[in-house]
Each structure stands twice: as C-alpha cells, then as structure tokens.
Write a protein that holds these residues in place. Sequence first.
Motif, PDB file in Angstrom:
ATOM      1  N   HIS A   1       4.895  -3.217  10.784  1.00 32.61           N
ATOM      2  CA  HIS A   1       5.428  -3.481   9.435  1.00 32.61           C
ATOM      3  C   HIS A   1       6.259  -2.313   8.924  1.00 32.61           C
ATOM      4  O   HIS A   1       7.174  -2.497   8.134  1.00 32.61           O
ATOM      5  CB  HIS A   1       4.290  -3.803   8.458  1.00 32.61           C
TER       6      HIS A   1
ATOM      7  N   ARG B   1       9.002  -6.394   5.882  1.00 31.61           N
ATOM      8  CA  ARG B   1       9.396  -7.698   5.352  1.00 31.61           C
ATOM      9  C   ARG B   1       9.822  -7.537   3.894  1.00 31.61           C
ATOM     10  O   ARG B   1       9.271  -6.715   3.167  1.00 31.61           O
ATOM     11  CB  ARG B   1       8.227  -8.693   5.429  1.00 31.61           C
TER      12      ARG B   1
ATOM     13  N   ALA C   1       4.310   0.007   5.115  1.00 30.07           N
ATOM     14  CA  ALA C   1       3.635  -1.138   5.728  1.00 30.07           C
ATOM     15  C   ALA C   1       2.822  -1.901   4.695  1.00 30.07           C
ATOM     16  O   ALA C   1       2.803  -3.140   4.684  1.00 30.07           O
ATOM     17  CB  ALA C   1       2.735  -0.667   6.872  1.00 30.07           C
TER      18      ALA C   1
ATOM     19  N   SER D   1       5.122  -3.975   2.616  1.00 28.22           N
ATOM     20  CA  SER D   1       5.582  -5.125   3.392  1.00 28.22           C
ATOM     21  C   SER D   1       4.503  -6.202   3.451  1.00 28.22           C
ATOM     22  O   SER D   1       4.770  -7.391   3.207  1.00 28.22           O
ATOM     23  CB  SER D   1       5.948  -4.646   4.805  1.00 28.22           C
TER      24      SER D   1
END
Length: 151
Positions: free
Chosen positions: A15, A20, A69, A72
């Motif tokens: 991540h 994302r 991370a 995300s």
Amino acid sequence: MNELLDLYQDIILEHNKRPRNKGLPDPADATAEGLNPVCGDEISVGIQLRDGVIQALGFEGQGCAISTASASLMTEQVKGKNKAQAKEEIKRVMKMLSEEEPTGEEIGLDTWGELAALQGVRRFPARIKCATLAWHALDAALDGKSEVTTE
Ligand code: ZN
C-alpha cells in the motif's frame, strides 16, 4: 505467527508503494490536514459527500510507509460508507491500535480484511501515531475541522 506478520508487512509495503486513492477529490466537500510532528508525517484527507455518504475520498502529503499505507487502507475501508459508519470505523481502528493486548474479537484478514495488517504496528508504540494519523484527519474532515495534530 511469523508468517502472518510477514504477510501483514507485505500488505503495508504494498500500500505504501501503490497507495489507493492518492490525490484529493475535486471538488472536496471537506478537507483536513493531519500532522504527526513526532515522525514528520503530513497527510491531508479530502472527502466528497452525497446524501451523507462518502462518495469519493483521497489523500495527499508526505509520510512514512506506515502513515501512507494506513491512509491508503483507510480510503478503501470508508469509501461508500455514511458518516456514522465512517465514525464507527475510525473508532474501531483507533481502539485496535491503542490496545496492547487485544481483548475479545480476534483481528484476522477474514474479519478485518487488509486493515488487519495495521495491528502489526502495535509492536512499535512509537509508530502508532503514524498509523492513526489519516484516521484522525478523516475524523476532523467529517467534523468540518481543517486541521488536526497527533500531539
Ligand atoms: Zn510516520
């Protein structure tokens, strides 16, 4: 157990490498910047709401692998949830990260999904604020605040 920890670490690293929902939604209905002076992480979270539901959200900023991370993972977790549900998720993750010895519910990939990877951070108390930063920022954005610090 070690294999599981390796797996959790892989999720965090993955991540961090390919976060994302990087970038704030445009337009954003609310944006909040989170600061973690201990580590130097700065993460802004922006949300787009429709009928009280988080329709889109994203984050930007500079942070260590754990804070990136976690941000995300957070965006994936709360997207499509309404405000109350998002608040519940925030509470659940904060509680999980603040407990030295987990009580009650077992936190596994089957029940928590990839979020379970964050529990690995509990072994590093100095990094817990890295992991909670994006969640604090989301919480602030939901409350209409523009800034939050872990201090
Ligand atoms: Zn950090």
